[in-house]
Design a protein around this motif. Structure first.
Motif, PDB file in Angstrom:
ATOM      1  N   ALA A 297       0.819  -1.218   0.000  1.00 27.20           N
ATOM      2  CA  ALA A 297       0.000   0.000   0.000  1.00 27.20           C
ATOM      3  C   ALA A 297       0.856   1.273   0.000  1.00 27.20           C
ATOM      4  CB  ALA A 297      -0.921  -0.008   1.225  1.00 27.20           C
ATOM      5  N   THR A 298       2.176   1.108  -0.089  1.00 30.93           N
ATOM      6  CA  THR A 298       3.083   2.254   0.004  1.00 30.93           C
ATOM      7  C   THR A 298       3.627   2.597  -1.380  1.00 30.93           C
ATOM      8  OG1 THR A 298       3.728   1.586   2.229  1.00 30.93           O
ATOM      9  CG2 THR A 298       5.197   3.120   1.106  1.00 30.93           C
ATOM     10  N   PRO A 299       3.503   3.854  -1.796  1.00 31.73           N
ATOM     11  CA  PRO A 299       4.066   4.243  -3.099  1.00 31.73           C
ATOM     12  C   PRO A 299       5.590   4.297  -3.052  1.00 31.73           C
ATOM     13  CG  PRO A 299       3.210   6.169  -1.970  1.00 31.73           C
ATOM     14  CD  PRO A 299       2.857   4.973  -1.114  1.00 31.73           C
ATOM     15  N   ARG A 300       6.219   4.234  -4.214  1.00 32.27           N
ATOM     16  CA  ARG A 300       7.678   4.393  -4.302  1.00 32.27           C
ATOM     17  C   ARG A 300       8.081   5.689  -3.624  1.00 32.27           C
ATOM     18  NH1 ARG A 300       9.964   2.599 -10.169  1.00 32.27           N
ATOM     19  NH2 ARG A 300       9.055   0.518 -10.147  1.00 32.27           N
ATOM     20  N   GLY A 301       9.139   5.611  -2.843  1.00 33.24           N
ATOM     21  CA  GLY A 301       9.612   6.794  -2.130  1.00 33.24           C
ATOM     22  C   GLY A 301       8.908   7.010  -0.806  1.00 33.24           C
ATOM     23  N   GLY A 302       7.904   6.191  -0.500  1.00 38.26           N
ATOM     24  CA  GLY A 302       7.180   6.312   0.757  1.00 38.26           C
ATOM     25  C   GLY A 302       7.778   5.425   1.838  1.00 38.26           C
ATOM     26  N   THR A 303       7.171   5.476   3.002  1.00 33.93           N
ATOM     27  CA  THR A 303       7.624   4.670   4.130  1.00 33.93           C
ATOM     28  C   THR A 303       6.510   3.741   4.576  1.00 33.93           C
ATOM     29  OG1 THR A 303       9.080   6.455   4.859  1.00 33.93           O
ATOM     30  CG2 THR A 303       8.553   4.756   6.478  1.00 33.93           C
ATOM     31  N   ALA A 304       6.801   2.449   4.539  1.00 38.08           N
ATOM     32  CA  ALA A 304       5.867   1.445   5.045  1.00 38.08           C
ATOM     33  C   ALA A 304       6.122   1.288   6.540  1.00 38.08           C
ATOM     34  CB  ALA A 304       6.069   0.115   4.331  1.00 38.08           C
ATOM     35  N   THR A 305       5.061   1.190   7.326  1.00 42.14           N
ATOM     36  CA  THR A 305       5.227   1.050   8.772  1.00 42.14           C
ATOM     37  C   THR A 305       4.380  -0.102   9.304  1.00 42.14           C
ATOM     38  OG1 THR A 305       3.468   2.629   9.255  1.00 42.14           O
ATOM     39  CG2 THR A 305       5.712   3.504   9.105  1.00 42.14           C
ATOM     40  N   ALA A 306       4.813  -0.626  10.423  1.00 43.51           N
ATOM     41  CA  ALA A 306       4.075  -1.661  11.145  1.00 43.51           C
ATOM     42  C   ALA A 306       4.379  -1.474  12.622  1.00 43.51           C
ATOM     43  CB  ALA A 306       4.503  -3.051  10.681  1.00 43.51           C
ATOM     44  N   ALA A 307       3.415  -1.816  13.460  1.00 42.10           N
ATOM     45  CA  ALA A 307       3.621  -1.654  14.901  1.00 42.10           C
ATOM     46  C   ALA A 307       3.025  -2.823  15.664  1.00 42.10           C
ATOM     47  CB  ALA A 307       2.995  -0.347  15.376  1.00 42.10           C
ATOM     48  N   ASP A 308       3.663  -3.142  16.774  1.00 41.51           N
ATOM     49  CA  ASP A 308       3.177  -4.166  17.693  1.00 41.51           C
ATOM     50  C   ASP A 308       3.481  -3.644  19.088  1.00 41.51           C
ATOM     51  OD1 ASP A 308       2.298  -6.427  18.971  1.00 41.51           O
ATOM     52  OD2 ASP A 308       3.987  -7.683  18.378  1.00 41.51           O
ATOM     53  N   GLY A 309       2.445  -3.157  19.765  1.00 43.73           N
ATOM     54  CA  GLY A 309       2.662  -2.529  21.066  1.00 43.73           C
ATOM     55  C   GLY A 309       3.520  -1.291  20.883  1.00 43.73           C
ATOM     56  N   GLU A 310       4.618  -1.227  21.618  1.00 45.83           N
ATOM     57  CA  GLU A 310       5.504  -0.063  21.522  1.00 45.83           C
ATOM     58  C   GLU A 310       6.611  -0.234  20.484  1.00 45.83           C
ATOM     59  OE1 GLU A 310       6.465   2.095  25.268  1.00 45.83           O
ATOM     60  OE2 GLU A 310       5.714   0.229  26.166  1.00 45.83           O
ATOM     61  N   GLU A 311       6.664  -1.395  19.833  1.00 48.59           N
ATOM     62  CA  GLU A 311       7.680  -1.607  18.806  1.00 48.59           C
ATOM     63  C   GLU A 311       7.132  -1.152  17.458  1.00 48.59           C
ATOM     64  OE1 GLU A 311      10.520  -4.906  20.667  1.00 48.59           O
ATOM     65  OE2 GLU A 311       8.906  -5.712  19.426  1.00 48.59           O
ATOM     66  N   ARG A 312       7.984  -0.417  16.737  1.00 51.53           N
ATOM     67  CA  ARG A 312       7.554   0.160  15.465  1.00 51.53           C
ATOM     68  C   ARG A 312       8.608  -0.090  14.400  1.00 51.53           C
ATOM     69  NH1 ARG A 312       7.472   5.104  12.523  1.00 51.53           N
ATOM     70  NH2 ARG A 312       5.398   5.523  11.744  1.00 51.53           N
ATOM     71  N   LEU A 313       8.168  -0.640  13.280  1.00 51.93           N
ATOM     72  CA  LEU A 313       9.035  -0.880  12.135  1.00 51.93           C
ATOM     73  C   LEU A 313       8.774   0.175  11.087  1.00 51.93           C
ATOM     74  CD1 LEU A 313       8.758  -4.664  11.229  1.00 51.93           C
ATOM     75  CD2 LEU A 313      10.865  -3.411  11.606  1.00 51.93           C
ATOM     76  N   SER A 314       9.821   0.603  10.397  1.00 48.35           N
ATOM     77  CA  SER A 314       9.633   1.465   9.237  1.00 48.35           C
ATOM     78  C   SER A 314      10.587   1.006   8.149  1.00 48.35           C
ATOM     79  CB  SER A 314       9.859   2.939   9.594  1.00 48.35           C
ATOM     80  OG  SER A 314      11.152   3.144  10.068  1.00 48.35           O
ATOM     81  N   LEU A 315      10.133   1.130   6.920  1.00 46.30           N
ATOM     82  CA  LEU A 315      10.912   0.706   5.765  1.00 46.30           C
ATOM     83  C   LEU A 315      10.740   1.743   4.674  1.00 46.30           C
ATOM     84  CD1 LEU A 315      12.470  -1.924   4.611  1.00 46.30           C
ATOM     85  CD2 LEU A 315      10.347  -2.252   3.341  1.00 46.30           C
ATOM     86  N   GLY A 316      11.850   2.358   4.254  1.00 49.28           N
ATOM     87  CA  GLY A 316      11.818   3.301   3.136  1.00 49.28           C
ATOM     88  C   GLY A 316      11.733   2.510   1.845  1.00 49.28           C
ATOM     89  N   VAL A 317      10.595   2.552   1.172  1.00 50.95           N
ATOM     90  CA  VAL A 317      10.340   1.727  -0.009  1.00 50.95           C
ATOM     91  C   VAL A 317      10.779   2.459  -1.279  1.00 50.95           C
ATOM     92  CG1 VAL A 317       8.589   0.510  -1.354  1.00 50.95           C
ATOM     93  CG2 VAL A 317       8.395   0.605   1.137  1.00 50.95           C
ATOM     94  N   SER A 318      11.729   1.864  -1.989  1.00 48.01           N
ATOM     95  CA  SER A 318      12.159   2.399  -3.281  1.00 48.01           C
ATOM     96  C   SER A 318      11.412   1.722  -4.421  1.00 48.01           C
ATOM     97  CB  SER A 318      13.657   2.198  -3.473  1.00 48.01           C
ATOM     98  OG  SER A 318      14.365   2.872  -2.469  1.00 48.01           O
ATOM     99  N   HIS A 319      11.206   0.422  -4.279  1.00 46.76           N
ATOM    100  CA  HIS A 319      10.492  -0.363  -5.287  1.00 46.76           C
ATOM    101  C   HIS A 319      10.045  -1.663  -4.634  1.00 46.76           C
ATOM    102  CE1 HIS A 319       9.428  -2.134  -9.135  1.00 46.76           C
ATOM    103  NE2 HIS A 319      10.050  -3.223  -8.733  1.00 46.76           N
TER     104      HIS A 319
END
Length: 156
Positions: free
Chosen positions: A14-36
Protein backbone atom coordinates in the motif's frame (compact mmCIF):
# COMPACT_ATOMS: atom_id res chain seq x y z
CA UNK A 1 6.69 -15.26 10.34
CA UNK A 2 6.20 -12.67 13.04
CA UNK A 3 3.15 -10.44 13.21
CA UNK A 4 5.35 -7.40 12.63
CA UNK A 5 6.77 -8.96 9.45
CA UNK A 6 3.29 -9.79 8.14
CA UNK A 7 2.09 -6.25 8.85
CA UNK A 8 5.12 -4.77 7.13
CA UNK A 9 4.70 -6.90 4.00
CA UNK A 10 1.05 -5.83 3.79
CA UNK A 11 1.99 -2.17 4.31
CA UNK A 12 4.60 -2.34 1.54
CA UNK A 13 1.90 -3.15 -1.01
CA UNK A 14 0.00 0.00 0.00
CA UNK A 15 3.08 2.25 0.00
CA UNK A 16 4.07 4.24 -3.10
CA UNK A 17 7.68 4.39 -4.30
CA UNK A 18 9.61 6.79 -2.13
CA UNK A 19 7.18 6.31 0.76
CA UNK A 20 7.62 4.67 4.13
CA UNK A 21 5.87 1.44 5.04
CA UNK A 22 5.23 1.05 8.77
CA UNK A 23 4.08 -1.66 11.15
CA UNK A 24 3.62 -1.65 14.90
CA UNK A 25 3.18 -4.17 17.69
CA UNK A 26 2.66 -2.53 21.07
CA UNK A 27 5.50 -0.06 21.52
CA UNK A 28 7.68 -1.61 18.81
CA UNK A 29 7.55 0.16 15.47
CA UNK A 30 9.04 -0.88 12.14
CA UNK A 31 9.63 1.46 9.24
CA UNK A 32 10.91 0.71 5.77
CA UNK A 33 11.82 3.30 3.14
CA UNK A 34 10.34 1.73 -0.01
CA UNK A 35 12.16 2.40 -3.28
CA UNK A 36 10.49 -0.36 -5.29
CA UNK A 37 8.40 -3.43 -4.53
CA UNK A 38 6.90 -6.22 -6.58
CA UNK A 39 5.56 -9.68 -5.85
CA UNK A 40 9.03 -11.14 -5.31
CA UNK A 41 11.40 -8.45 -4.00
CA UNK A 42 11.66 -5.15 -2.17
CA UNK A 43 14.27 -2.43 -2.68
CA UNK A 44 14.58 -0.21 0.38
CA UNK A 45 16.61 2.66 1.75
CA UNK A 46 16.44 1.69 5.43
CA UNK A 47 14.87 -0.96 7.63
CA UNK A 48 14.42 0.43 11.14
CA UNK A 49 13.01 -1.09 14.32
CA UNK A 50 12.28 1.30 17.19
CA UNK A 51 11.86 -0.50 20.49
CA UNK A 52 11.65 0.40 24.18
CA UNK A 53 13.64 -2.78 24.95
CA UNK A 54 16.87 -0.84 24.36
CA UNK A 55 15.74 2.42 25.94
CA UNK A 56 18.27 2.47 28.80
CA UNK A 57 20.47 -0.37 27.57
CA UNK A 58 24.10 -0.60 28.64
CA UNK A 59 26.81 -0.99 26.03
CA UNK A 60 27.07 -4.66 27.08
CA UNK A 61 23.37 -5.21 26.32
CA UNK A 62 23.69 -3.43 22.96
CA UNK A 63 26.76 -5.53 22.15
CA UNK A 64 24.90 -8.74 23.06
CA UNK A 65 22.07 -7.81 20.66
CA UNK A 66 24.63 -7.05 17.93
CA UNK A 67 26.31 -10.41 18.54
CA UNK A 68 22.99 -12.24 18.20
CA UNK A 69 22.41 -10.41 14.93
CA UNK A 70 25.80 -11.49 13.54
CA UNK A 71 24.92 -15.10 14.40
CA UNK A 72 21.40 -14.95 12.92
CA UNK A 73 21.71 -12.68 9.88
CA UNK A 74 23.90 -14.88 7.70
CA UNK A 75 21.81 -14.78 4.52
CA UNK A 76 22.51 -11.32 3.08
CA UNK A 77 24.95 -10.74 0.20
CA UNK A 78 27.76 -10.38 2.73
CA UNK A 79 28.12 -11.54 6.33
CA UNK A 80 28.01 -8.88 9.06
CA UNK A 81 30.59 -8.31 11.76
CA UNK A 82 31.02 -5.65 14.47
CA UNK A 83 33.46 -2.95 13.34
CA UNK A 84 33.01 -0.31 16.01
CA UNK A 85 31.66 -0.09 19.53
CA UNK A 86 31.08 3.41 20.86
CA UNK A 87 31.04 2.91 24.63
CA UNK A 88 30.04 6.52 25.36
CA UNK A 89 26.96 6.48 23.14
CA UNK A 90 26.33 2.72 23.53
CA UNK A 91 26.18 2.10 19.78
CA UNK A 92 27.47 -0.96 17.95
CA UNK A 93 28.15 -0.68 14.23
CA UNK A 94 28.12 -3.87 12.16
CA UNK A 95 29.28 -3.92 8.53
CA UNK A 96 29.73 -6.39 5.73
CA UNK A 97 32.75 -8.59 6.41
CA UNK A 98 33.76 -8.60 2.77
CA UNK A 99 32.12 -5.74 0.84
CA UNK A 100 30.99 -6.30 -2.73
CA UNK A 101 33.70 -4.83 -4.99
CA UNK A 102 33.94 -3.69 -8.59
CA UNK A 103 36.51 -1.54 -10.42
CA UNK A 104 34.95 1.73 -9.28
CA UNK A 105 33.46 1.16 -5.84
CA UNK A 106 32.59 -1.11 -2.97
CA UNK A 107 29.13 -1.73 -1.52
CA UNK A 108 28.30 -2.92 1.96
CA UNK A 109 25.57 -3.25 4.57
CA UNK A 110 25.69 -1.28 7.79
CA UNK A 111 23.59 -2.27 10.78
CA UNK A 112 23.48 -0.03 13.85
CA UNK A 113 22.28 -1.17 17.26
CA UNK A 114 21.82 1.75 19.66
CA UNK A 115 20.79 2.36 23.17
CA UNK A 116 17.69 4.51 23.20
CA UNK A 117 15.93 1.86 21.20
CA UNK A 118 16.79 1.46 17.53
CA UNK A 119 18.17 -1.10 15.12
CA UNK A 120 18.67 0.06 11.54
CA UNK A 121 19.96 -1.59 8.38
CA UNK A 122 21.16 0.34 5.32
CA UNK A 123 23.32 -0.33 2.30
CA UNK A 124 26.09 2.01 1.13
CA UNK A 125 28.29 2.41 -1.91
CA UNK A 126 31.72 4.00 -1.62
CA UNK A 127 33.26 5.11 -4.91
CA UNK A 128 37.06 5.11 -4.95
CA UNK A 129 38.34 8.43 -3.57
CA UNK A 130 34.86 9.74 -2.67
CA UNK A 131 32.47 9.80 0.28
CA UNK A 132 30.10 6.91 0.80
CA UNK A 133 26.50 7.27 -0.37
CA UNK A 134 23.38 5.36 0.66
CA UNK A 135 22.00 3.01 -1.98
CA UNK A 136 19.02 0.71 -2.11
CA UNK A 137 19.24 -2.74 -0.57
CA UNK A 138 17.23 -5.30 -2.52
CA UNK A 139 15.99 -8.47 -0.87
CA UNK A 140 13.22 -10.96 -1.48
CA UNK A 141 10.07 -10.59 0.58
CA UNK A 142 11.01 -13.80 2.35
CA UNK A 143 14.42 -12.40 3.35
CA UNK A 144 12.80 -9.15 4.52
CA UNK A 145 10.38 -11.08 6.75
CA UNK A 146 13.32 -13.08 8.11
CA UNK A 147 15.26 -9.88 8.86
CA UNK A 148 12.33 -8.47 10.81
CA UNK A 149 11.98 -11.72 12.76
CA UNK A 150 15.71 -11.81 13.49
CA UNK A 151 15.66 -8.19 14.70
CA UNK A 152 12.89 -9.11 17.16
CA UNK A 153 14.55 -12.36 18.26
CA UNK A 154 17.91 -10.62 18.84
CA UNK A 155 16.20 -8.31 21.34
CA UNK A 156 14.85 -11.15 23.48
Amino acid sequence: MSGLAEQLLTAIDATPRGGTATAADGEERLSLGVSHADGLAVAFTELRLETPRLKDATVERVRAVAEKLTQRVTYLLEALTPVEIDRELAVVQLRSTTPQQDNESSAYYELLVRTGGALSLRRYRKPRGAMREPIDATVTREVLARLVSDFVIALS
